[in-house]
Write a protein that holds these residues in place. Sequence first.
Motif, PDB file in Angstrom:
ATOM      1  N   GLY A 289       0.779  -1.511  -0.134  1.00  0.00           N
ATOM      2  CA  GLY A 289       0.031  -0.168   0.283  1.00  0.00           C
ATOM      3  C   GLY A 289       0.866   1.262  -0.234  1.00  0.00           C
ATOM      4  N   LEU A 290       1.998   1.454   0.602  1.00  0.00           N
ATOM      5  CA  LEU A 290       2.926   2.274   0.657  1.00  0.00           C
ATOM      6  C   LEU A 290       3.422   2.915  -0.725  1.00  0.00           C
ATOM      7  CD1 LEU A 290       4.491   1.820   4.297  1.00  0.00           C
ATOM      8  CD2 LEU A 290       2.757   3.483   3.458  1.00  0.00           C
ATOM      9  N   ASP A 291       3.592   1.591  -1.640  1.00  0.00           N
ATOM     10  CA  ASP A 291       4.259   1.479  -2.440  1.00  0.00           C
ATOM     11  C   ASP A 291       3.462   2.312  -4.052  1.00  0.00           C
ATOM     12  OD1 ASP A 291       6.378   0.535  -2.015  1.00  0.00           O
ATOM     13  OD2 ASP A 291       6.488  -1.033  -2.903  1.00  0.00           O
ATOM     14  N   GLU A 292       2.317   2.065  -3.213  1.00  0.00           N
ATOM     15  CA  GLU A 292       0.982   2.543  -3.749  1.00  0.00           C
ATOM     16  C   GLU A 292       0.255   3.651  -3.673  1.00  0.00           C
ATOM     17  OE1 GLU A 292      -3.524   1.747  -5.013  1.00  0.00           O
ATOM     18  OE2 GLU A 292      -2.418   0.049  -4.444  1.00  0.00           O
ATOM     19  N   ILE A 293       0.753   4.663  -2.615  1.00  0.00           N
ATOM     20  CA  ILE A 293       0.811   5.311  -2.648  1.00  0.00           C
ATOM     21  C   ILE A 293       2.049   6.026  -2.931  1.00  0.00           C
ATOM     22  CG2 ILE A 293       0.808   6.972  -0.422  1.00  0.00           C
ATOM     23  CD1 ILE A 293      -0.629   5.093   1.485  1.00  0.00           C
ATOM     24  N   ALA A 294       2.872   6.238  -3.399  1.00  0.00           N
ATOM     25  CA  ALA A 294       4.233   6.768  -3.803  1.00  0.00           C
ATOM     26  C   ALA A 294       3.647   6.810  -5.143  1.00  0.00           C
ATOM     27  CB  ALA A 294       5.362   5.775  -3.096  1.00  0.00           C
ATOM     28  N   ASP A 295       3.489   5.723  -5.480  1.00  0.00           N
ATOM     29  CA  ASP A 295       3.242   5.839  -7.189  1.00  0.00           C
ATOM     30  C   ASP A 295       1.966   6.848  -7.253  1.00  0.00           C
ATOM     31  OD1 ASP A 295       4.899   3.909  -8.180  1.00  0.00           O
ATOM     32  OD2 ASP A 295       3.498   2.533  -7.698  1.00  0.00           O
ATOM     33  N   MET A 296       1.022   7.023  -6.400  1.00  0.00           N
ATOM     34  CA  MET A 296      -0.494   7.957  -6.657  1.00  0.00           C
ATOM     35  C   MET A 296       0.881   9.445  -6.545  1.00  0.00           C
ATOM     36  SD  MET A 296      -3.051   5.947  -5.460  1.00  0.00           S
ATOM     37  CE  MET A 296      -2.464   6.646  -3.973  1.00  0.00           C
ATOM     38  N   GLU A 297       1.875   9.855  -5.593  1.00  0.00           N
ATOM     39  CA  GLU A 297       2.280  11.153  -5.090  1.00  0.00           C
ATOM     40  C   GLU A 297       2.997  11.064  -6.560  1.00  0.00           C
ATOM     41  OE1 GLU A 297       2.232  14.480  -3.505  1.00  0.00           O
ATOM     42  OE2 GLU A 297       1.168  12.393  -2.867  1.00  0.00           O
ATOM     43  N   ILE A 298       3.551  10.460  -7.245  1.00  0.00           N
ATOM     44  CA  ILE A 298       4.467  10.842  -8.271  1.00  0.00           C
ATOM     45  C   ILE A 298       3.615  11.046  -9.424  1.00  0.00           C
ATOM     46  CG2 ILE A 298       6.148   9.768 -10.132  1.00  0.00           C
ATOM     47  CD1 ILE A 298       7.020   8.070  -7.560  1.00  0.00           C
ATOM     48  N   ASP A 299       2.421  10.300  -9.399  1.00  0.00           N
ATOM     49  CA  ASP A 299       1.393  11.121 -11.078  1.00  0.00           C
ATOM     50  C   ASP A 299       1.485  12.346 -10.364  1.00  0.00           C
ATOM     51  OD1 ASP A 299       1.500   8.213 -11.857  1.00  0.00           O
ATOM     52  OD2 ASP A 299       0.509   8.043 -11.132  1.00  0.00           O
ATOM     53  N   ARG A 300       0.704  12.652  -9.765  1.00  0.00           N
ATOM     54  CA  ARG A 300       0.037  13.950  -9.172  1.00  0.00           C
ATOM     55  C   ARG A 300       0.591  14.846  -9.479  1.00  0.00           C
ATOM     56  NH1 ARG A 300      -0.792  17.523  -4.505  1.00  0.00           N
ATOM     57  NH2 ARG A 300       1.161  15.866  -3.518  1.00  0.00           N
ATOM     58  N   VAL A 301       2.262  14.777  -8.777  1.00  0.00           N
ATOM     59  CA  VAL A 301       3.689  15.589  -9.501  1.00  0.00           C
ATOM     60  C   VAL A 301       3.397  16.176 -11.076  1.00  0.00           C
ATOM     61  CG1 VAL A 301       5.437  15.987  -8.625  1.00  0.00           C
ATOM     62  CG2 VAL A 301       4.786  14.996  -6.448  1.00  0.00           C
ATOM     63  N   GLU A 302       3.242  14.544 -10.892  1.00  0.00           N
ATOM     64  CA  GLU A 302       3.800  14.898 -13.356  1.00  0.00           C
ATOM     65  C   GLU A 302       2.771  15.612 -13.699  1.00  0.00           C
ATOM     66  OE1 GLU A 302       5.934  13.945 -15.017  1.00  0.00           O
ATOM     67  OE2 GLU A 302       7.301  13.648 -12.887  1.00  0.00           O
ATOM     68  N   GLU A 303       1.417  15.737 -13.146  1.00  0.00           N
ATOM     69  CA  GLU A 303       0.365  16.360 -13.294  1.00  0.00           C
ATOM     70  C   GLU A 303       0.163  17.970 -13.739  1.00  0.00           C
ATOM     71  OE1 GLU A 303      -3.520  14.012 -12.079  1.00  0.00           O
ATOM     72  OE2 GLU A 303      -3.017  12.366 -12.819  1.00  0.00           O
ATOM     73  N   GLN A 308       1.029  22.642 -15.552  1.00  0.00           N
ATOM     74  CA  GLN A 308       2.621  24.444 -15.303  1.00  0.00           C
ATOM     75  C   GLN A 308       3.067  24.333 -16.724  1.00  0.00           C
ATOM     76  OE1 GLN A 308       5.276  24.170 -12.350  1.00  0.00           O
ATOM     77  NE2 GLN A 308       5.541  26.364 -12.842  1.00  0.00           N
ATOM     78  N   ARG A 309       3.454  23.556 -17.354  1.00  0.00           N
ATOM     79  CA  ARG A 309       4.133  23.535 -18.499  1.00  0.00           C
ATOM     80  C   ARG A 309       2.375  24.319 -19.505  1.00  0.00           C
ATOM     81  NH1 ARG A 309       6.460  18.719 -17.313  1.00  0.00           N
ATOM     82  NH2 ARG A 309       5.325  17.686 -18.603  1.00  0.00           N
ATOM     83  N   LYS A 310       1.442  23.740 -19.019  1.00  0.00           N
ATOM     84  CA  LYS A 310       0.573  24.427 -20.506  1.00  0.00           C
ATOM     85  C   LYS A 310       0.503  25.683 -20.013  1.00  0.00           C
ATOM     86  CE  LYS A 310      -1.608  19.620 -21.564  1.00  0.00           C
ATOM     87  NZ  LYS A 310      -3.551  19.195 -21.031  1.00  0.00           N
ATOM     88  N   GLU A 311      -0.176  26.793 -18.582  1.00  0.00           N
ATOM     89  CA  GLU A 311      -0.200  27.043 -18.144  1.00  0.00           C
ATOM     90  C   GLU A 311       1.008  28.055 -18.557  1.00  0.00           C
ATOM     91  OE1 GLU A 311      -0.554  27.876 -14.285  1.00  0.00           O
ATOM     92  OE2 GLU A 311      -2.541  26.957 -13.881  1.00  0.00           O
ATOM     93  N   GLU A 312       2.005  28.305 -18.698  1.00  0.00           N
ATOM     94  CA  GLU A 312       2.875  28.721 -18.973  1.00  0.00           C
ATOM     95  C   GLU A 312       2.932  28.898 -20.439  1.00  0.00           C
ATOM     96  OE1 GLU A 312       6.619  26.898 -17.886  1.00  0.00           O
ATOM     97  OE2 GLU A 312       6.909  27.373 -15.796  1.00  0.00           O
TER      98      GLU A 312
END
Length: 627
Positions: A289-303, A308-312
């Motif tokens: 579960g901790l690994d999955e949470i880490a993966d979700m956090e990485i996905d959120r940061v990428e989003e 941010q890139r689209k806004e710029e």
Amino acid sequence: MHSSSLRQSPPRLRTRQPGGGGGGGGGGRRRRRTTTSTASSSSAAGDGSVAAYLPFGPLPALLVGTFLLCYALVLACLLPMLSVTRDGGSSSSPVLRGGCGGGRNGSDGNAAAGGDNKSSSNNKFSGLDGAHLPRRSDLVKAGIIVREEFQTVRQELRDIGGRVRQRLHPAYGQLMEEAVEEFGTERERRRRQRRDDRREAAGAVNAASSLVVVDEIPSNIGGEGRTTRKKQPLEDAMSHVEVSIGNADDKTNAAGRGADYSPGHKVKKRAKKLRSGIELVLEHEKLAGLDEIADMEIDRVEEMREVQRKEEKAKAAFQTDEGDTSITQRDGFMVLGMHRSGTSMLSGLLVNGMGYNVGKPLIGASFDNPKGFFELRTAVLQNDEFFRKQHVYWGSGVVNYDYQKALKMKESGEVTFEEGKMALDVLNNPSNTPWLQKDPRMCITLKTWLPLLKTEPAVVFTYRHPLEVAMSLEKREDDFDLEHGLRIWIAYNMRAVQNMAGLCRVLSSNEAVLANPLEEVQRISDELTSKCHVPAPPTNITQTIVEKFIDPKLQHNKNKREADMGTHKVLVKHGEGCEVRDYDSQHEVGTMHHERESKMYLKAMKVYCDLKSGDAYKEGYEWPSLQ
């Protein structure tokens, strides 16, 4: 002599004789009654009265006759009314509406019933007059009139409410935009939080629902019984193990023997091993579960980085007027501009002179635009539906339009989008490239259409002097005054500039088109091709087409108005050479109406000067309030 004297002698009273004269007395009494009745009958016959044949006197007979006469008159009045149907006619014969011949149809009921019944069919329902039933057509007409009056009053109340809301705060429009933006940001944050929570809950459920095989657990813990194989969730298995160990201890204590020889010894031993295995499985699931949470956090940061890139990218496009530079071709462009700002003239030159495709069917010409509007009718009707569902009118409340709400209404089916589908068949058809779409309402609804188009369109934006637009609207519309025309001029131009941010745009003005139509239209077409990557039109505009399409009186009238304005005093100056001069108002100086109109005129002229200088297109431009 003897008989005559007997007739003239007074009658004698007979008395009943006592004793055996009873029979004679009875006979005498009967003879006296007969004589009296005969005398009365002869007297009545001699008078000739009806009362003579009744067993009572003449006064009761008169009362009975009067009652019968009144009853007959009542029946004569009620029967025609009871025979009237819902449609206003009789079920058996034509009867005058109103009964008794005393209504508006005349006094002779029989003549009217036997003759022409036109007067009866033209009568309208009027409450107690004639006490007849209403026609269905009268009720339908009355309902239509009431509904139209209700809609008119409701729209007026909404317009008043919009104006009141705008006057409650000097920066109502800006506050609404900030509130909508903040609401969208908060909604996105909550959406992501809910998604993370769902993923975390799903992981926990999966861990809890993992099955563990429990071998040979007796059905009767601590006692005898057949062995079975059971599969239980982790939490239930752990509880079952604890119960098994407790029962095994109880059996050991009850036996009073050593632990190695108690009946529950084997069960306890197996249960302890199983508990250790379950604990290891739970630990493993926790780590997963901790690994999955880490993966979700990485996905959120990428989003977040992608957003941010689209806004710029959009900010860079806003500053360069080129839009998304990665787009190699745009199939068409939108002509944006306020009503009465020369958009029809500019679109006509681009369509007739250059050959851009405007599609069909088009809005027909009218008295105020005899050469046509060049507007796709299906797109115009769809914009009207977007406005109507949000209680917005093209001339009132347009700043309250929400493009995201319109898209949600389309998805939910509240907006039918029947006309919009036909409009998209034209705009998304590659064979219609390069297309031109023109409708002043697009200044407000542009962002609703952008996600529905296959390719991002370019924008041609034009504007006109606010006083000229307001005066033209005041002349054309009955309920428009100069102040209201100036207000919606600001609203349309503000929304057009805000909604076309991030798109490739070509800027123009009505003044530039009238000054040199041939060069200005050619410049617009060249920039659409070179800068915005819209395919080149099939032909180039010629002076012949310009002279045929543009009325020379337009430029003459414009020069005359500018000369008249030049005689007025300068009120204020903006930028380099943009002078705001006084104007002729219908309101007296010093009145409340003149003060509000002058204030709105100064605001509109400030925007007009900023459009000429280019400041209004810059990011962070502060638009005036519409109060």
